[in-house]
Enzyme design. Sequence first.
Site, PDB file in Angstrom:
ATOM      1  N   LYS A  23       1.023  -1.235   0.071  1.00  0.00           N
ATOM      2  CA  LYS A  23       0.104  -0.001  -0.076  1.00  0.00           C
ATOM      3  C   LYS A  23       0.890   1.383   0.153  1.00  0.00           C
ATOM      4  O   LYS A  23       0.406   2.127  -0.864  1.00  0.00           O
ATOM      5  CB  LYS A  23      -0.749   0.062   1.345  1.00  0.00           C
ATOM      6  CG  LYS A  23      -1.295   1.279   1.659  1.00  0.00           C
ATOM      7  CD  LYS A  23      -2.325   0.994   2.968  1.00  0.00           C
ATOM      8  CE  LYS A  23      -2.326   2.251   3.970  1.00  0.00           C
ATOM      9  NZ  LYS A  23      -1.239   3.026   4.460  1.00  0.00           N
ATOM     10  N   ASN A  24       1.977   1.437   0.780  1.00  0.00           N
ATOM     11  CA  ASN A  24       2.566   2.313   1.106  1.00  0.00           C
ATOM     12  C   ASN A  24       3.612   2.603  -0.097  1.00  0.00           C
ATOM     13  O   ASN A  24       4.563   3.724  -0.140  1.00  0.00           O
ATOM     14  CB  ASN A  24       3.528   2.442   2.311  1.00  0.00           C
ATOM     15  CG  ASN A  24       2.318   2.748   3.390  1.00  0.00           C
ATOM     16  OD1 ASN A  24       1.158   2.956   3.277  1.00  0.00           O
ATOM     17  ND2 ASN A  24       2.616   2.406   4.687  1.00  0.00           N
ATOM     18  N   CYS A 121      -4.377   8.214   9.419  1.00  0.00           N
ATOM     19  CA  CYS A 121      -4.619   7.400  10.722  1.00  0.00           C
ATOM     20  C   CYS A 121      -4.469   8.397  11.940  1.00  0.00           C
ATOM     21  O   CYS A 121      -3.453   9.236  11.814  1.00  0.00           O
ATOM     22  CB  CYS A 121      -4.077   6.134  10.937  1.00  0.00           C
ATOM     23  SG  CYS A 121      -4.577   4.713   9.726  1.00  0.00           S
ATOM     24  N   ARG A 126       0.986  14.143  13.031  1.00  0.00           N
ATOM     25  CA  ARG A 126       1.059  13.976  11.561  1.00  0.00           C
ATOM     26  C   ARG A 126       1.063  15.345  10.828  1.00  0.00           C
ATOM     27  O   ARG A 126       0.230  15.555   9.911  1.00  0.00           O
ATOM     28  CB  ARG A 126       0.025  13.061  11.144  1.00  0.00           C
ATOM     29  CG  ARG A 126       0.034  11.913  11.715  1.00  0.00           C
ATOM     30  CD  ARG A 126      -0.589  10.574  10.834  1.00  0.00           C
ATOM     31  NE  ARG A 126       0.241  10.017   9.939  1.00  0.00           N
ATOM     32  CZ  ARG A 126       0.223   9.150   9.174  1.00  0.00           C
ATOM     33  NH1 ARG A 126      -1.384   8.739   9.339  1.00  0.00           N
ATOM     34  NH2 ARG A 126       0.855   8.759   8.446  1.00  0.00           N
ATOM     35  N   ASP A 311       4.761   0.247  12.101  1.00  0.00           N
ATOM     36  CA  ASP A 311       3.550  -0.330  11.608  1.00  0.00           C
ATOM     37  C   ASP A 311       3.196  -2.044  11.873  1.00  0.00           C
ATOM     38  O   ASP A 311       2.269  -2.482  11.872  1.00  0.00           O
ATOM     39  CB  ASP A 311       3.373  -0.230  10.032  1.00  0.00           C
ATOM     40  CG  ASP A 311       3.489   1.196   9.825  1.00  0.00           C
ATOM     41  OD1 ASP A 311       2.294   1.838   9.713  1.00  0.00           O
ATOM     42  OD2 ASP A 311       4.488   1.468   9.220  1.00  0.00           O
ATOM     43  N   ARG A 419      -8.862   0.046   3.958  1.00  0.00           N
ATOM     44  CA  ARG A 419      -7.908   0.689   3.267  1.00  0.00           C
ATOM     45  C   ARG A 419      -6.709   0.282   3.022  1.00  0.00           C
ATOM     46  O   ARG A 419      -5.883   0.685   2.104  1.00  0.00           O
ATOM     47  CB  ARG A 419      -7.709   1.981   4.398  1.00  0.00           C
ATOM     48  CG  ARG A 419      -8.528   3.134   4.267  1.00  0.00           C
ATOM     49  CD  ARG A 419      -7.884   4.172   5.285  1.00  0.00           C
ATOM     50  NE  ARG A 419      -6.570   4.453   4.880  1.00  0.00           N
ATOM     51  CZ  ARG A 419      -5.869   5.014   5.715  1.00  0.00           C
ATOM     52  NH1 ARG A 419      -5.881   5.347   6.888  1.00  0.00           N
ATOM     53  NH2 ARG A 419      -4.402   5.280   5.353  1.00  0.00           N
TER      54      ARG A 419
HETATM   55  N1  EPU Z   1       6.751  14.389  10.623  1.00  0.00           N
HETATM   56  C1  EPU Z   1       6.940  15.634  10.895  1.00  0.00           C
HETATM   57  N2  EPU Z   1       6.676  16.482   9.926  1.00  0.00           N
HETATM   58  C2  EPU Z   1       6.378  16.227   8.713  1.00  0.00           C
HETATM   59  C3  EPU Z   1       6.240  14.899   8.176  1.00  0.00           C
HETATM   60  C4  EPU Z   1       6.575  13.911   9.338  1.00  0.00           C
HETATM   61  O1  EPU Z   1       7.129  15.816  12.151  1.00  0.00           O
HETATM   62  O2  EPU Z   1       6.293  17.056   7.732  1.00  0.00           O
HETATM   63  C5  EPU Z   1       6.683  13.288  11.724  1.00  0.00           C
HETATM   64  C6  EPU Z   1       5.674  12.515  11.962  1.00  0.00           C
HETATM   65  O3  EPU Z   1       4.754  13.053  12.725  1.00  0.00           O
HETATM   66  C7  EPU Z   1       5.911  11.141  12.293  1.00  0.00           C
HETATM   67  C8  EPU Z   1       7.404  10.958  11.618  1.00  0.00           C
HETATM   68  O4  EPU Z   1       7.889  12.320  11.162  1.00  0.00           O
HETATM   69  O5  EPU Z   1       5.968  11.474  13.851  1.00  0.00           O
HETATM   70  C9  EPU Z   1       7.434   9.858  10.816  1.00  0.00           C
HETATM   71  O6  EPU Z   1       6.449  10.368   9.864  1.00  0.00           O
HETATM   72  P1  EPU Z   1       6.600   9.791   8.251  1.00  0.00           P
HETATM   73  O7  EPU Z   1       6.472  11.135   7.396  1.00  0.00           O
HETATM   74  O8  EPU Z   1       7.859   9.032   7.969  1.00  0.00           O
HETATM   75  O9  EPU Z   1       5.206   9.144   7.980  1.00  0.00           O
HETATM   76  P2  EPU Z   1       4.177   9.174   6.682  1.00  0.00           P
HETATM   77  O10 EPU Z   1       5.029   9.184   5.448  1.00  0.00           O
HETATM   78  O11 EPU Z   1       3.281  10.099   6.925  1.00  0.00           O
HETATM   79  C10 EPU Z   1       4.339   6.512   6.045  1.00  0.00           C
HETATM   80  C11 EPU Z   1       3.333   5.651   6.046  1.00  0.00           C
HETATM   81  C12 EPU Z   1       2.827   5.210   7.635  1.00  0.00           C
HETATM   82  C13 EPU Z   1       4.021   4.610   8.119  1.00  0.00           C
HETATM   83  C14 EPU Z   1       5.261   5.798   7.985  1.00  0.00           C
HETATM   84  C15 EPU Z   1       6.417   5.156   8.884  1.00  0.00           C
HETATM   85  C16 EPU Z   1       2.193   5.956   3.936  1.00  0.00           C
HETATM   86  C17 EPU Z   1       0.830   6.438   3.129  1.00  0.00           C
HETATM   87  N3  EPU Z   1       1.955   5.961   5.157  1.00  0.00           N
HETATM   88  O12 EPU Z   1       3.574   7.659   6.631  1.00  0.00           O
HETATM   89  O13 EPU Z   1       1.853   3.903   7.093  1.00  0.00           O
HETATM   90  O14 EPU Z   1       3.642   4.431   9.542  1.00  0.00           O
HETATM   91  O15 EPU Z   1       5.244   6.047   6.656  1.00  0.00           O
HETATM   92  O16 EPU Z   1       6.960   4.375   7.931  1.00  0.00           O
HETATM   93  O17 EPU Z   1       3.131   5.626   3.183  1.00  0.00           O
HETATM   94  C18 EPU Z   1       0.157   2.706   7.827  1.00  0.00           C
HETATM   95  O18 EPU Z   1       0.329   2.074   6.779  1.00  0.00           O
HETATM   96  O19 EPU Z   1      -0.787   2.413   8.699  1.00  0.00           O
HETATM   97  C19 EPU Z   1       0.676   3.831   7.829  1.00  0.00           C
HETATM   98  C20 EPU Z   1       0.309   4.836   8.879  1.00  0.00           C
END
Ligand code: EPU
Length: 438
Positions: A23-24, A121, A126, A311, A419
Amino acid sequence: MSDLLHVDGGTPLHGEITVRGAKNFVSKAMVASLLGETTSVLRNVPQIRDVAVVTGLLELHGVRVTADAAGGTLELDPSAVEQAHVADIDAHAGSSRIPILFCGPLLHRLGEAFIPDLGGCRIGDRPINYHLDILRQFGAVVEKRADGLALRAPRRLQGAKISLPYPSVGATEQLLLTAVRAEGITELSGAAIEPEIMDLINVLQKMGAIISVDTDRVIRIEGVERLTGFTHTALSDRIEAASWASAALATCGDVFVRGATQPEMIAFLNTFRKVGGGFDITDDGIRFFHPGGDLKPIVLETDVHPGFMTDWQQPLVVALTQAKGLSIVHETVYENRFGFTKALRGMGATIQVHKECLGGRPCRFGQRNFYHSAVISGPTPLHAAEVEVPDLRGGFSYLIAALAAQGRSAVRGIGIIDRGYEHFTDKLSALGARFERA
Ligand code: EPU
């Protein structure tokens, strides 16, 4: 279809299921198609709601998407990309966070982009500050509006030297999707290097991008003027694979996960073995099983790749309620990913959450008001309960708990699980689970 599942627990899961593309990764590769001048073909695409959401968003922006859904192939033709209407984007984005990744490609294609308020989520704040900082450093102008963000590129975006304060997956993807067509060289330090990001780099290279990944989390991109479409088979979903593995362990079962791959799951497999789970790795997938005897408690810290994924944490915590002794889990990626443990306590689990960084190194959430460490004491028999799915992985964890518990549980809000878990009720049936979608 109803959002309520009645689960009759206490039966070990036995049998075989298949996982398809991650998915990701799939959602990001779909967005990458916007950058090409010709049609892209993506294979191994699961039928999950996030794919439907991104398909809708791409179509709104003029991409023609042809799906052979059962076969898992998408054709994405971006030759007529256009700006979508704000209200339409808002309506389609739903709970997804993917719209933020449309920024770079749309700025290159159209010179402007609009991003509605984001969902995703509820596992922490976030924020998107890293994303916006990155886009600004490329020269984009970001204007905050009541309903979202309006972005403009007054001229061709310019490569930049950028450093991330934390290796964010989404921010690294934002940078990649923007830098590949920006003018000049971009260097990112502090990059995330998750396998899903590496597969996105594979896709971008197929499209004509020039990207090198150096040691110490440095990614360097030489911008090019044009990109073509790609043909690519998505890497397998290691989060779904680990979720079924934890379900096998918690129910004392034996599940062959066809499509699960070892290289992306090394950290999970090590932990699974330490807990006392058994696995056999083959060319076609991985068999996960409970070998009998007591499960063992562990001390675990979630981390960015190559660490133990956040995750994987929620499903495994359910299995840890069945381990003999005290386990400690320190969540260092999201500040608020233990909310789901409250319902597990209601099912008989003994889990305490703490603000301190327990069992590992201090993390950025220490000395703040975040309950980001959990102490799990087991084994505790689980009993049936009525639970409401809080988020995607937490929801799957409730399913596992209900499958492991004695009696009939009611799991509400299972639409959220669609999802990210393809046909999960069919898979539950294939594994002999007893349940009814009310
Ligand atoms: N963060 C910030 N500012 C930003 C972006 C992120 O402070 O602008 C922080 C977040 O709050 C968090 C940390 O950085 O504490 C890591 O967030 P990251 O950006 O790595 O996560 P993401 O890209 O929003 C993706 C996956 C998540 C998965 C994370 C970590 C997708 C669509 N989502 O999220 O997947 O947990 O990377 O591997 O790719 C899931 O599949 O259930 C899921 C939540």
